[in-house]
Enzyme design. Sequence first.
Site, PDB file in Angstrom:
ATOM      1  N   ASN A  32       8.985 -23.388 -26.758  1.00  7.52           N
ATOM      2  CA  ASN A  32       7.812 -22.773 -26.411  1.00  7.52           C
ATOM      3  C   ASN A  32       6.580 -23.438 -26.647  1.00  7.52           C
ATOM      4  OD1 ASN A  32       7.651 -22.191 -28.857  1.00  7.52           O
ATOM      5  ND2 ASN A  32       7.802 -19.990 -28.934  1.00  7.52           N
ATOM      6  N   SER A 124      18.391 -25.134 -44.610  1.00 12.64           N
ATOM      7  CA  SER A 124      17.436 -25.852 -45.531  1.00 12.64           C
ATOM      8  C   SER A 124      17.919 -25.558 -46.959  1.00 12.64           C
ATOM      9  CB  SER A 124      16.067 -25.195 -45.489  1.00 12.64           C
ATOM     10  OG  SER A 124      15.253 -25.306 -46.337  1.00 12.64           O
ATOM     11  N   THR A 126      16.169 -24.828 -49.293  1.00 15.10           N
ATOM     12  CA  THR A 126      15.704 -23.548 -49.729  1.00 15.10           C
ATOM     13  C   THR A 126      16.537 -22.327 -50.070  1.00 15.10           C
ATOM     14  OG1 THR A 126      13.789 -22.194 -49.497  1.00 15.10           O
ATOM     15  CG2 THR A 126      15.033 -22.343 -47.405  1.00 15.10           C
ATOM     16  N   TYR A 149      10.502 -17.019 -45.161  1.00 14.04           N
ATOM     17  CA  TYR A 149      10.932 -18.190 -44.485  1.00 14.04           C
ATOM     18  C   TYR A 149      12.399 -18.453 -45.004  1.00 14.04           C
ATOM     19  CZ  TYR A 149      11.920 -23.052 -43.458  1.00 14.04           C
ATOM     20  OH  TYR A 149      12.670 -24.002 -43.008  1.00 14.04           O
ATOM     21  N   LYS A 153      16.327 -18.173 -43.441  1.00 14.19           N
ATOM     22  CA  LYS A 153      17.479 -19.169 -43.197  1.00 14.19           C
ATOM     23  C   LYS A 153      18.847 -18.722 -43.828  1.00 14.19           C
ATOM     24  CE  LYS A 153      15.096 -22.319 -41.181  1.00 14.19           C
ATOM     25  NZ  LYS A 153      15.482 -22.880 -39.807  1.00 14.19           N
ATOM     26  N   ASN A 198       1.051 -28.355 -45.271  1.00 12.17           N
ATOM     27  CA  ASN A 198       1.579 -27.923 -46.434  1.00 12.17           C
ATOM     28  C   ASN A 198       2.277 -28.834 -47.272  1.00 12.17           C
ATOM     29  OD1 ASN A 198       0.973 -24.953 -45.908  1.00 12.17           O
ATOM     30  ND2 ASN A 198       2.352 -25.371 -43.954  1.00 12.17           N
ATOM     31  N   GLY A 295       5.890 -20.561 -56.801  1.00 15.19           N
ATOM     32  CA  GLY A 295       7.031 -20.521 -55.988  1.00 15.19           C
ATOM     33  C   GLY A 295       7.917 -22.074 -56.017  1.00 15.19           C
TER      34      GLY A 295
END
Length: 339
Positions: A32, A124, A126, A149, A153, A198, A295
């Site tokens: 998109n 990920s 993460t 986020y 995942k 980031n 974090g």
Amino acid sequence: MAILVTGGAGFIGSHTCVELLNAGYDIVVVDNYYNSSPKSLDRVRELTGKDFKQYECDIRDSEGMDKIFKENKIDAVIHFAGLKAVGESCRKPMEYYDNNIGGTVKLCQVMRDNGCKNIVFSSSATVYGMNNVSPLKETMKAGGTTNPYGTTKYMIEIILEDICKADEEWNATLLRYFNPIGAHKSGRIGENPNGIPNNLMPYITQVAIGRLPCLSVFGNDYDTPDGTGVRDYIHVVDLADGHVKAVKNILEGKKGVQIFNLGTGKGYSVLDIINGFEKATGVKINYKIVDRRPGDIATCYSDPSKAKEVLGWEAKRDIEEMCEDSWRWQSQNPNGFED
Ligand code: NAD
Ligand code: UFG
């Protein structure tokens, strides 16, 4: 026979399209363009000399997606489409759950309705959360994610596992990426973050090009060799090659759920990356040490041995090449695809 690449205009998607085309696969791309430019796909054509269909469509638009499946014979989906900014996900959790989780569920429903039950998913590192100790292995307990986020995942992994449990015709390969950096050797495609980056490498390259004045190094009091955070940086072309191997593996037979780390197995600190970048490019990076970023963990690197054993994949490119290639892309395209 074609592979549908969702989010194929993005950073990892565009590099994967190049490697899939070079390996002889037909591809269809859907995006998109929320976080990308269709120009990246023109450059994929330029780099490979091959053409493919591209659709502007949101993966949550089931009618639009159904049409794509009806117009093409799709054998497998490589699913990159999603939102990926950790900080933004804390401010807009509903958007992240809707796009990432809602989008994946709708995509899987359209896949099922069209008899395509092979998916390779962008997960990920993460998902290993805060409590596992590196080197991270696929057998470790996932979860304990610290931001929406990361939680999307983790939840998508569980959803895909449940889908495979309920219907054994489904095959899902969950690829847990570590820290992708670098760019295609040509300097024609690369990472093009919106606004202030980031992530470390795009921040460094934007300081190097003079778009940003100074890099903030988030903490030098971690329990690591030089006190700065340690990560497993992986060249995006190696990562792309991992997807080619994963899709080949899935198309060769029924495998149910498979999980692979895609990393190098080596950890580099923030200061290692700054020094490596300066050495590889000859450009000095202005930086200052600031407080830790909330974090962040001290150390995160993979055990990539399972991908080597099962897929015959391993990362080949070193930090010097990652820095050189990131810089070539940034210096040749200071304003991304707008140049
Ligand atoms: P990216 O933002 O460059 O690519 C994602 C692409 O998906 C973009 O082109 C975006 O326009 C498109 N997209 C987003 N939502 C969509 C939707 N609803 N419908 C259609 N298209 C949509 O990001 P990337 O770095 O290439 O990451 C690709 C995937 O890998 C993401 O799922 C990301 O979460 C995951 N991942 C990335 C990293 C990383 O550090 N880059 C690390 C681990 C996992
Ligand atoms: N860092 C800085 N300054 C910056 C940016 C980062 O010092 O301006 C440091 C971080 O503190 C960390 C290291 O550089 O020690 C890497 O940070 P990144 O933001 O580049 O990457 P992360 O490891 O924090 O996160 C990345 C992706 C996440 C993904 C995670 C694990 O951004 O989406 O890897 O795969 F979840």
